[in-house]
Design an enzyme around this catalytic site. Sequence first.
Site, short mmCIF file in Angstrom:
data_model
loop_
_atom_site.label_atom_id
_atom_site.label_comp_id
_atom_site.label_asym_id
_atom_site.label_seq_id
_atom_site.Cartn_x
_atom_site.Cartn_y
_atom_site.Cartn_z
N LYS A 21 -3.81 -1.91 14.23
CA LYS A 21 -3.00 -1.00 15.02
C LYS A 21 -3.44 -1.01 16.47
O LYS A 21 -4.64 -1.03 16.76
CB LYS A 21 -3.14 0.42 14.46
CG LYS A 21 -2.37 0.60 13.19
CD LYS A 21 -2.87 1.79 12.44
CE LYS A 21 -4.32 1.56 12.04
NZ LYS A 21 -4.93 2.75 11.47
N GLU A 46 0.83 -1.22 0.00
CA GLU A 46 0.00 0.00 0.00
C GLU A 46 0.86 1.26 0.00
O GLU A 46 2.06 1.22 0.30
CB GLU A 46 -0.93 0.01 1.22
CG GLU A 46 -0.19 -0.01 2.54
CD GLU A 46 -0.98 0.62 3.69
OE1 GLU A 46 -1.48 1.74 3.53
OE2 GLU A 46 -1.08 -0.04 4.74
N1 PSU Z 1 -1.30 1.14 10.11
C1 PSU Z 1 -0.11 1.72 10.25
N2 PSU Z 1 0.19 2.80 9.50
C2 PSU Z 1 -0.72 3.30 8.60
C3 PSU Z 1 -1.98 2.67 8.45
C4 PSU Z 1 -2.23 1.59 9.22
O1 PSU Z 1 0.69 1.30 11.07
O2 PSU Z 1 -0.41 4.28 7.93
C5 PSU Z 1 -2.98 3.18 7.43
C6 PSU Z 1 -3.37 2.04 6.47
O3 PSU Z 1 -3.32 2.52 5.16
C7 PSU Z 1 -4.80 1.74 6.87
C8 PSU Z 1 -5.28 3.10 7.28
O4 PSU Z 1 -5.57 1.21 5.82
O5 PSU Z 1 -4.19 3.61 8.03
C9 PSU Z 1 -6.55 3.05 8.10
O6 PSU Z 1 -7.03 4.35 8.22
P1 PSU Z 1 -8.54 4.59 8.72
O7 PSU Z 1 -8.54 4.10 10.13
O8 PSU Z 1 -8.75 6.08 8.59
O9 PSU Z 1 -9.41 3.75 7.84
#
Ligand code: PSU
Length: 298
Positions: free
Chosen positions: A155, A23
């Site tokens: 996370k 990604e």
């Molecule tokens: N986990 C990490 N770093 C990140 C992300 C996740 O350690 O940058 C990013 C990924 O791209 C994931 C996104 O899909 O955060 C999720 O964001 P949200 O919670 O706004 O959907």
Amino acid sequence: MPDWLKIASRLGDPARKPVVALESTVIAHGLPYPHNVRTALRLEEIISGAGALPATIGVLNGVLMVGLSPEEVEHIARAPAVRKVSRRDLPIVVARREDGATTVATTAWIAHQAGVRVFATGGIGGVHRGHPYDVSADLPELAGTPVIVVCAGAKAILDLPLTLEWLETHGVTVVGYGTDRFPAFYNRDSSLPVDVRADSPEEVAALYRAQRELGLPAGLLVTVPVPAEYELPIDQAEAAIAQALGEADAERVKGKALTPFLLDRISEITGEASLRANLALLENNARIAAGIALALAG
Ligand code: PSU
Ligand code: MN
């Protein structure tokens, strides 16, 4: 092929090759410069070194790109305000011919449009702590898109029990790679159980094939604990997370800005120990994803 999708010719037919998607949100928004560019290129090297084909995914000028060049990766990493593209943002960037960094949700969806079955990342989004209505689009994407997502769990800033409940309700099989317990990103063990343990790429491939034979719509979430030498003690991780969450509340940071804000603050609070763990787990996940892609293609 539709004009909104471009697959790098070096990938051939990704449905028949050991391709691993990567990604670009983690590059643009999840890691500070210059770690982000270095890491993005390092992940590609690890996958190539293992005999598989890396394909970093992102959006350039409104085209969903599968297999960015090193120059294109650098462009997305350095663009000051590149859009974080979740599912709802796809029509916007395509119609307006914008650049964008793809999240787990959009990377998985684009990978599937291109026939790519395996995708490596750090952590997926999930249900946010204290904001159970803030559910990442990553979760419904996993429920509806047959891609193997290799990660170090959700996370740790998220509500892990609620995230697992959501995945169960929507039929996503959660695999522990070499573990019986769901990893907590910076820490190897959330003490929550996974649905099944797999100790080899072949076991993961067999689960994925069974899912397809059954005609199920979901992907597999393969969770790999952070390498032990980079693990943060759970108390240290939790204290940093609690502090960062408190600051986000006080500063009213919400929505798509929340994840990048929390990751940034946790890195500062832990003296970059969280950043080192993040880099190590990304590399480890890329290596394991390459093995799974080879097992599926073999
Ligand atoms: N986990 C990490 N770093 C990140 C992300 C996740 O350690 O940058 C990013 C990924 O791209 C994931 C996104 O899909 O955060 C999720 O964001 P949200 O919670 O706004 O959907
Ligand atoms: Mn969200």
